[in-house]
Design a protein around this motif. Structure first.
Motif, short mmCIF file in Angstrom:
data_model
loop_
_atom_site.label_atom_id
_atom_site.label_comp_id
_atom_site.label_asym_id
_atom_site.label_seq_id
_atom_site.Cartn_x
_atom_site.Cartn_y
_atom_site.Cartn_z
N PRO A 1 0.82 -1.21 0.00
CA PRO A 1 0.00 0.00 0.00
C PRO A 1 0.86 1.26 0.00
O PRO A 1 1.99 1.28 0.50
N ASP A 2 0.28 2.33 -0.54
CA ASP A 2 0.91 3.66 -0.51
C ASP A 2 0.29 4.55 0.56
O ASP A 2 0.89 5.56 0.95
N TYR A 3 -0.90 4.19 1.03
CA TYR A 3 -1.60 4.94 2.07
C TYR A 3 -2.00 3.96 3.17
O TYR A 3 -2.43 2.83 2.88
N VAL A 4 -1.89 4.39 4.41
CA VAL A 4 -2.35 3.59 5.55
C VAL A 4 -3.39 4.42 6.29
O VAL A 4 -3.09 5.48 6.82
N ILE A 5 -4.60 3.93 6.32
CA ILE A 5 -5.71 4.67 6.93
C ILE A 5 -6.01 4.15 8.33
O ILE A 5 -6.21 4.93 9.26
N TYR A 6 -6.04 2.83 8.51
CA TYR A 6 -6.37 2.30 9.82
C TYR A 6 -5.70 0.95 10.05
O TYR A 6 -5.80 0.04 9.22
N VAL A 7 -5.04 0.82 11.19
CA VAL A 7 -4.42 -0.42 11.61
C VAL A 7 -5.03 -0.80 12.96
O VAL A 7 -4.80 -0.13 13.97
N PRO A 8 -5.85 -1.84 13.02
CA PRO A 8 -6.48 -2.22 14.29
C PRO A 8 -5.43 -2.59 15.34
O PRO A 8 -4.39 -3.19 15.02
N ASP A 9 -5.71 -2.22 16.57
CA ASP A 9 -4.79 -2.60 17.66
C ASP A 9 -5.43 -3.57 18.64
O ASP A 9 -4.82 -3.94 19.63
N HIS B 1 -16.15 -2.83 3.75
CA HIS B 1 -17.09 -1.89 3.14
C HIS B 1 -16.52 -0.47 3.30
O HIS B 1 -17.16 0.43 3.84
N PHE B 2 -15.30 -0.28 2.81
CA PHE B 2 -14.47 0.88 3.10
C PHE B 2 -14.68 1.95 2.02
O PHE B 2 -14.19 1.80 0.88
N LEU B 3 -15.39 3.01 2.36
CA LEU B 3 -15.78 4.02 1.39
C LEU B 3 -15.15 5.37 1.74
O LEU B 3 -15.58 6.06 2.67
N VAL B 4 -14.12 5.72 0.98
CA VAL B 4 -13.44 7.01 1.12
C VAL B 4 -14.10 7.99 0.16
O VAL B 4 -14.37 7.65 -1.00
N PHE B 5 -14.35 9.21 0.63
CA PHE B 5 -15.06 10.20 -0.19
C PHE B 5 -14.55 11.60 0.11
O PHE B 5 -13.86 11.83 1.11
N VAL C 1 -6.30 6.49 -6.77
CA VAL C 1 -5.99 5.65 -5.61
C VAL C 1 -7.14 4.69 -5.35
O VAL C 1 -8.30 5.11 -5.25
N LEU C 2 -6.82 3.41 -5.26
CA LEU C 2 -7.76 2.39 -4.83
C LEU C 2 -7.63 2.26 -3.32
O LEU C 2 -6.57 1.91 -2.80
N PHE C 3 -8.71 2.55 -2.59
CA PHE C 3 -8.75 2.36 -1.14
C PHE C 3 -9.46 1.03 -0.87
O PHE C 3 -10.57 0.80 -1.37
N TYR C 4 -8.84 0.16 -0.07
CA TYR C 4 -9.38 -1.19 0.06
C TYR C 4 -9.08 -1.77 1.44
O TYR C 4 -8.12 -1.36 2.11
N PRO C 5 -9.88 -2.75 1.88
CA PRO C 5 -9.58 -3.49 3.11
C PRO C 5 -8.68 -4.67 2.77
O PRO C 5 -9.01 -5.50 1.93
N ASP C 6 -7.54 -4.74 3.40
CA ASP C 6 -6.63 -5.87 3.23
C ASP C 6 -7.06 -6.98 4.18
O ASP C 6 -6.93 -6.85 5.40
N ARG C 7 -7.62 -8.04 3.60
CA ARG C 7 -8.13 -9.18 4.36
C ARG C 7 -9.17 -8.76 5.40
O ARG C 7 -9.28 -9.35 6.46
N LYS C 8 -9.92 -7.72 5.04
CA LYS C 8 -10.96 -7.17 5.91
C LYS C 8 -10.41 -6.88 7.31
O LYS C 8 -11.08 -7.09 8.32
N HIS C 9 -9.21 -6.33 7.33
CA HIS C 9 -8.53 -6.04 8.59
C HIS C 9 -7.87 -4.67 8.53
O HIS C 9 -8.39 -3.70 9.08
N PHE C 10 -6.75 -4.55 7.81
CA PHE C 10 -6.12 -3.25 7.59
C PHE C 10 -6.92 -2.47 6.54
O PHE C 10 -7.45 -3.04 5.59
N LEU C 11 -6.94 -1.14 6.69
CA LEU C 11 -7.53 -0.27 5.68
C LEU C 11 -6.42 0.56 5.07
O LEU C 11 -5.74 1.33 5.76
N VAL C 12 -6.23 0.40 3.76
CA VAL C 12 -5.07 0.97 3.08
C VAL C 12 -5.47 1.50 1.71
O VAL C 12 -6.62 1.35 1.27
#
Length: 420
Positions: free
Chosen positions: A14-22, A36-40, A394-405
């Motif tokens: 990924p080139d962008y990191v939006i959310y990393v669960p802790d 269901h990650f919708l960036v707008f 930019v494609l914003f997507y959930p990586d394995r429905k875990h990380f948002l990148v």
């Protein structure tokens, strides 16, 4: 593998990191499943996002969160729960899922979502009533929740007390005269149209509908939103299941507008291929869905029952994301969710005429999870969104429905496009 192993964060480059669960959760609810990650874009041009968060897909703790950034999307606020903060663990009542944003011309942000009412028809996380909230300050504060009227159809349960089974999975498209159009997956109620007793989530009948938002730019309260169902009853889009021509399974439409004003929708099916349909009158009427090919007279694309979003790149070019294999992949059979990988893209170019309006390049390899699990998932199902950031797609997507990148779709990829 531990779902919080941050060493996995860069597997898909990924080139962008939006959310990393802790694992500590959001507002007292779990945060390890994100989809269901919708960036707008907000009215002022800055970025924001809504998504569905939970401990695992379908659990009663599903809720809607919101996060914000500046116009460049490099630093994001922590997510805040905006709907579904107090679900009932016994019945699922109050869980909120599959939120999607709409922004009026004044900048008011609406977020609409499915709210579970404690009654199941097919799945807990799809049976629900449409509800909504809005914000006039960019997402800092939100209105009280209100129900939004969604017309029922012949595909819903005959008892009006049982909610429909509907999901809007992509951002609605602002098109033509400026109104928004949304594609809807509507699962057929088994009480009205019982399907044969076959195992597998991929055997549940479904149709595709389209909604048009009529008065959103007047900034009404959510309860006063006027929505037109453009595909009532028998006008819903259907695609037959092999061996069962009387049944239908077609889902998750993504819609693009073509240079000549037509609308083009790409959808998933159980045929082993994506399917497509087009409208020449702003979504009022649609062609019968057909298998998506690389172009008129060319072979079909291969894809299982998994999201296959299509996005507009510029005035004449489009991007299609898909898996490049059919219902079976390696040891996984019959659209097994673990086969929702790898991700390929194909560059589409407008092809005027009466046939399929887009012609696609040969597949270009984009990314893979290498079958490594995060939070019990190894798939790359693209419950994604698409925005231009700093002049780059930019494609914003959930990586394995875990990380948002996010991943830049740069010229080094698109220059590899080869057309048959």
């Amino acid at each position: 593998m531990n779902g919080n192993d941050k060493a996995e964060l860069f597997r898909t480059h990924p080139d962008y990191v939006i959310y990393v669960p802790d694992g500590r959760g959001t507002g007292g609810l779990p945060d390890v499943a994100n989809e269901h990650f919708l960036v707008f874009r907000r009215g002022d041009g800055t970025l924001a996002a809504v998504w569905t968060q939970s401990g695992f897909e379908g659990e009663c703790n599903q809720h809607i969160v919101f996060a914000s950034s500046d116009s460049r999307g490099r630093v994001w606020s922590p997510p805040r729960i905006i709907a579904g903060g107090s679900p009932d663990p016994a019945t699922g009542r109050g869980m909120c899922s599959w939120g999607f944003p709409l922004v009026s011309r004044s900048g008011r942000i609406y977020v609409l979502y499915s709210k579970h009412m404690g009654i199941n028809d097919i799945f807990t996380h799809t049976t629900g009533l449409l509800h909504g909230i809005f914000s006039d300050d960019g997402g800092e504060s939100w209105s009280a929740e209100e129900a939004v009227t969604l017309p029922r159809t012949i595909w819903d349960h005959p008892d009006p007390a049982v909610p429909p089974n509907c999901i809007v999975w992509q951002k609605p498209l602002r098109f033509g005269d400026g109104r928004y159009l949304a594609g809807v997956t509507r699962w057929v109620s088994p009480s009205r149209y019982p399907a044969p007793a076959e195992d597998g989530w991929y055997n549940d009948d479904s149709v595709v509908d389209f909604l048009r938002f009529e008065n959103l730019d007047a900034d009404p309260d959510c309860g006063d939103l006027e929505i037109t169902l453009l595909t009532p009853d028998e006008q819903s889009l259907r695609f037959p299941i092999a061996g069962h021509p009387e049944r239908s399974l077609v889902q998750e439409p993504s819609i693009v507008e073509l240079p000549d004003g037509r609308l083009f929708a790409v959808m998933r099916s159980v045929s082993g291929h994506p399917v497509c349909a087009q409208s020449r009158d702003g979504g009022e009427h649609w062609s019968r869905p057909e298998i998506l090919t690389y172009g008129d007279g060319l072979p079909p694309l291969a894809h299982p029952l998994s999201p296959c979003p299509c996005y507009r790149l510029n005035e004449t070019e489009y991007l299609l994301f898909f898996h490049n294999h059919g219902a079976d992949f390696g040891p996984w059979q019959n659209h097994d969710g673990r086969g929702r990988r790898p991700i390929y893209l194909s560059l589409g170019r407008f092809a005027p005429g009466d046939g399929q309006p887009l012609r696609f390049s040969a597949p270009i390899s984009l990314m893979d999870s290498d079958n490594v699990e995060l939070n019990r998932r190894s798939d790359l199902a693209l419950y994604s969104s698409f925005e231009e950031v700093d002049g780059r797609p930019v494609l914003f997507y959930p990586d394995r429905k875990h990380f948002l990148v996010g991943r830049i779709i740069g010229p080094e990829l698109l220059d590899r496009a080869v057309f048959p």
